[in-house]
Design an enzyme around this catalytic site. Structure first.
Site, PDB file in Angstrom:
ATOM      1  N   LYS A   1       0.837  -1.206   0.000  1.00  0.00           N
ATOM      2  CA  LYS A   1       0.000   0.000   0.000  1.00  0.00           C
ATOM      3  C   LYS A   1       0.872   1.257   0.000  1.00  0.00           C
ATOM      4  O   LYS A   1       2.064   1.185   0.344  1.00  0.00           O
ATOM      5  CB  LYS A   1      -0.884  -0.005   1.247  1.00  0.00           C
ATOM      6  CG  LYS A   1      -0.081  -0.041   2.541  1.00  0.00           C
ATOM      7  CD  LYS A   1      -0.942  -0.290   3.766  1.00  0.00           C
ATOM      8  CE  LYS A   1      -0.081  -0.357   5.008  1.00  0.00           C
ATOM      9  NZ  LYS A   1      -0.853  -0.694   6.214  1.00  0.00           N
TER      10      LYS A   1
ATOM     11  N   TYR B   1      15.558  30.242   7.742  1.00  0.00           N
ATOM     12  CA  TYR B   1      14.415  30.988   8.290  1.00  0.00           C
ATOM     13  C   TYR B   1      14.495  31.134   9.796  1.00  0.00           C
ATOM     14  O   TYR B   1      14.960  30.245  10.507  1.00  0.00           O
ATOM     15  CB  TYR B   1      13.111  30.267   7.947  1.00  0.00           C
ATOM     16  CG  TYR B   1      12.764  30.325   6.485  1.00  0.00           C
ATOM     17  CD1 TYR B   1      12.582  31.551   5.843  1.00  0.00           C
ATOM     18  CD2 TYR B   1      12.615  29.159   5.756  1.00  0.00           C
ATOM     19  CE1 TYR B   1      12.248  31.602   4.492  1.00  0.00           C
ATOM     20  CE2 TYR B   1      12.279  29.201   4.412  1.00  0.00           C
ATOM     21  CZ  TYR B   1      12.098  30.427   3.785  1.00  0.00           C
ATOM     22  OH  TYR B   1      11.781  30.472   2.462  1.00  0.00           O
TER      23      TYR B   1
END
Ligand SMILES: *Cc1c(COP(=O)(O)O)cnc(C)c1O
Length: 356
Positions: free
Chosen positions: A32, A245
């Site tokens: 999956k 940042y």
């Protein structure tokens, strides 16, 4: 494809599957989410040589992709679907996991073929409650399931809940008109803790992709996935200057900072800033400095001989050093499952091995 990429060792996946297969009658590899982000079709093709019982997916589209690739074995769809989608499940030749009288009756009316009964023994996610399986006797008699399964909620915790859930599973099976032929329960952590599977099929997922389930496991997988990126810039950052940042890193002396063109949009999580390392120059640990940005990550290579174009390893081995997915997940405050499945976003994949 020289910016950043993941490398996937298909032979290691096959060897990991063999470790599980040696403890089980049969395996149902979970592929999956595009095989946890490493590529469902190449993984299934590589695993074909072990003749697995079948494969496990989460969506109809995932099953269709395997069918298009020529996978002919049973494909079990473990996530419940709404009744309107059962026709598409049938048309894709998929084995659904069903648990309501309504969906079982609809599947029977469609002439849908094999299906598995999902039994909820404590996960509280999908399936009929173990103490209510008897209510399905009517629909189950009309169209008997090929298989029945449950799912453990805490298999890596050694807290006794596996035994409790298996007792509930047995109780639910006893309430059915007949015991289905194919019974399954064990995920990777459960099977890695046992010398022998208790059920007809084992359902390993993350173990195949190289992530173990902690100290309680009797077997550990080989690593499978590496994440690599090229150094694209080098700069000197002076003492007192900051990187990235929010100026979350400030140089305490003059530093040489390398920029890697990989960021959280590639699945290299923002929280790894100021925590994780990259391996450079044949296996030296360069710290990630500052916040990881969407497309770029900076590392401190002051002490190391690094040039533009060099490859840095963010996950994987270099020399005698190793950066494992488990370690990175802990640094990011994430689960290894989240970290691994996030790597699919934007990174090209390079496969090794996998030839029959
Ligand atoms: C994902 C999943 C598995 C595999 O779990 P791992 O912990 O990755 O081994 C097994 N069974 C079901 C129903 C699943 O959804």
């Amino acid at each position: 494809m020289t910016r950043a990429w993941i490398e996937i060792d298909l032979d290691a996946i096959v060897r990991n599957a063999m470790v599980i297969a040696a403890r089980a009658q049969a395996i149902l590899p979970m592929v999956k989410a595009d095989a946890y982000g490493v590529g469902a079709v190449p993984v299934a093709r590589a695993l074909e040589r072990l003749s697995p019982w079948g494969y496990g997916v989460a969506t109809i589209e995932e099953a269709r992709e395997l069918r298009r690739a020529g996978i002919a074995r049973p494909i079990v769809l473990f996530t419940p679907v709404v009744v309107e989608d059962l026709r598409a499940v049938r048309d894709a030749r998929v084995t659904p996991a069903l648990s309501s009288a309504e969906s079982i009756a609809a599947w029977t009316a469609l002439g849908g073929g094999p299906w598995h009964l999902a039994i909820d023994t404590g996960m509280s996610r999908a399936g009929v409650r173990w103490d209510q399986a008897g209510a399905l006797v009517g629909v189950v008699s009309a169209c008997a399931p090929e298989g029945a399964f449950t799912h453990f909620h805490s298999a890596s915790l050694d807290d006794g809940t596996i035994a409790e859930q298996e007792a509930r599973f047995e109780r639910a099976l006893a309430a059915l008109p007949a015991r289905p032929a194919v019974l399954h329960a064990e995920n990777s952590a459960a099977i890695a803790r046992r010398t022998r599977s208790s059920w007809s099929v084992a359902r390993p997922g993350i173990f195949l992709y190289g992530v173990g389930s902690g100290a309680g496991a009797a077997v550990q997988p080989e690593p499978v996935v590496s994440l690599c990126a090229r150094v694209v810039e080098l700069r000197i950052v002076r003492a007192g200057e900051t990187v990235s940042y929010d100026a979350a890193y400030r140089a305490d002396s003059d530093r040489v900072i390398a920029t890697l063109p990989v960021g959280y949009a590639d699945g290299y999580r923002r929280a790894l800033g100021n925590r994780a390392h990259a391996l450079v120059a044949g296996g030296l640990r360069a710290p990630v400095v500052g916040v990881v940005t969407m497309d770029m990550t900076m590392i401190d290579v002051t002490e190391f001989p690094v040039a533009i174009g060099d490859v840095a390893t963010l996950i994987g081995s270099e020399g005698s050093e190793r950066l494992g997915i488990e370690t990175l997940a802990a640094q990011a405050g994430a689960s290894p499952y989240e970290l691994l499945t996030a790597l699919r976003a934007r990174l090209p994949r390079r496969y090794r091995g996998g030839e029959g």
